[in-house]
Design a protein around this motif. Sequence first.
Motif, PDB file in Angstrom:
ATOM      1  N   UNK A   6      11.003 -23.866 -72.525  1.00  0.00           N
ATOM      2  CA  UNK A   6      11.211 -23.452 -73.918  1.00  0.00           C
ATOM      3  C   UNK A   6      12.324 -22.400 -73.976  1.00  0.00           C
ATOM      4  N   UNK A   7      12.699 -22.047 -75.206  1.00  0.00           N
ATOM      5  CA  UNK A   7      13.785 -21.086 -75.398  1.00  0.00           C
ATOM      6  C   UNK A   7      13.391 -19.663 -74.985  1.00  0.00           C
ATOM      7  N   UNK A   8      12.124 -19.379 -75.005  1.00  0.00           N
ATOM      8  CA  UNK A   8      11.656 -18.056 -74.590  1.00  0.00           C
ATOM      9  C   UNK A   8      11.997 -17.804 -73.118  1.00  0.00           C
ATOM     10  N   UNK A   9      11.826 -18.793 -72.273  1.00  0.00           N
ATOM     11  CA  UNK A   9      12.174 -18.670 -70.858  1.00  0.00           C
ATOM     12  C   UNK A   9      13.685 -18.489 -70.678  1.00  0.00           C
ATOM     13  N   UNK A  10      14.453 -19.219 -71.453  1.00  0.00           N
ATOM     14  CA  UNK A  10      15.913 -19.093 -71.390  1.00  0.00           C
ATOM     15  C   UNK A  10      16.335 -17.693 -71.796  1.00  0.00           C
ATOM     16  N   UNK A  14      18.238 -14.848 -69.609  1.00  0.00           N
ATOM     17  CA  UNK A  14      19.513 -14.302 -70.083  1.00  0.00           C
ATOM     18  C   UNK A  14      19.472 -12.777 -70.143  1.00  0.00           C
ATOM     19  N   UNK A  15      18.365 -12.217 -70.606  1.00  0.00           N
ATOM     20  CA  UNK A  15      18.223 -10.763 -70.648  1.00  0.00           C
ATOM     21  C   UNK A  15      18.220 -10.181 -69.246  1.00  0.00           C
ATOM     22  N   UNK A  17      19.552 -11.496 -66.499  1.00  0.00           N
ATOM     23  CA  UNK A  17      20.894 -11.619 -65.929  1.00  0.00           C
ATOM     24  C   UNK A  17      21.856 -10.597 -66.537  1.00  0.00           C
ATOM     25  N   UNK A  18      21.703 -10.330 -67.825  1.00  0.00           N
ATOM     26  CA  UNK A  18      22.549  -9.324 -68.474  1.00  0.00           C
ATOM     27  C   UNK A  18      22.272  -7.938 -67.897  1.00  0.00           C
ATOM     28  N   UNK A  19      21.011  -7.619 -67.675  1.00  0.00           N
ATOM     29  CA  UNK A  19      20.666  -6.333 -67.066  1.00  0.00           C
ATOM     30  C   UNK A  19      21.205  -6.233 -65.639  1.00  0.00           C
ATOM     31  N   UNK A  20      21.103  -7.313 -64.876  1.00  0.00           N
ATOM     32  CA  UNK A  20      21.642  -7.313 -63.509  1.00  0.00           C
ATOM     33  C   UNK A  20      23.156  -7.105 -63.529  1.00  0.00           C
TER      34      UNK A  20
END
Length: 66
Positions: A6-10, A14-15, A17-20
């Motif tokens: 689902x989009x929640x997992x995506x 994404x959040x 990866x952005x933090x990393x």
Amino acid sequence: MTNYRNFEEINRDLKRLNLERQIALEELKGLKHDVKEDFSTPNWLGTIASFAKKYGLLYLLRRIFR
């Protein structure tokens, strides 16, 4: 490759990866500051002075004991 259900997992990934990415950028900024500090004039002068002192003393000792 990850399969998302689902989009929640995506959005979660994404959040994360952005933090990393942000963490990696901050680490690079810190490394840049360290490199700048390492190449500053006082550090080089100290290194050159210690090198000259060490090898100058060895040179003098060799000249004396020949």
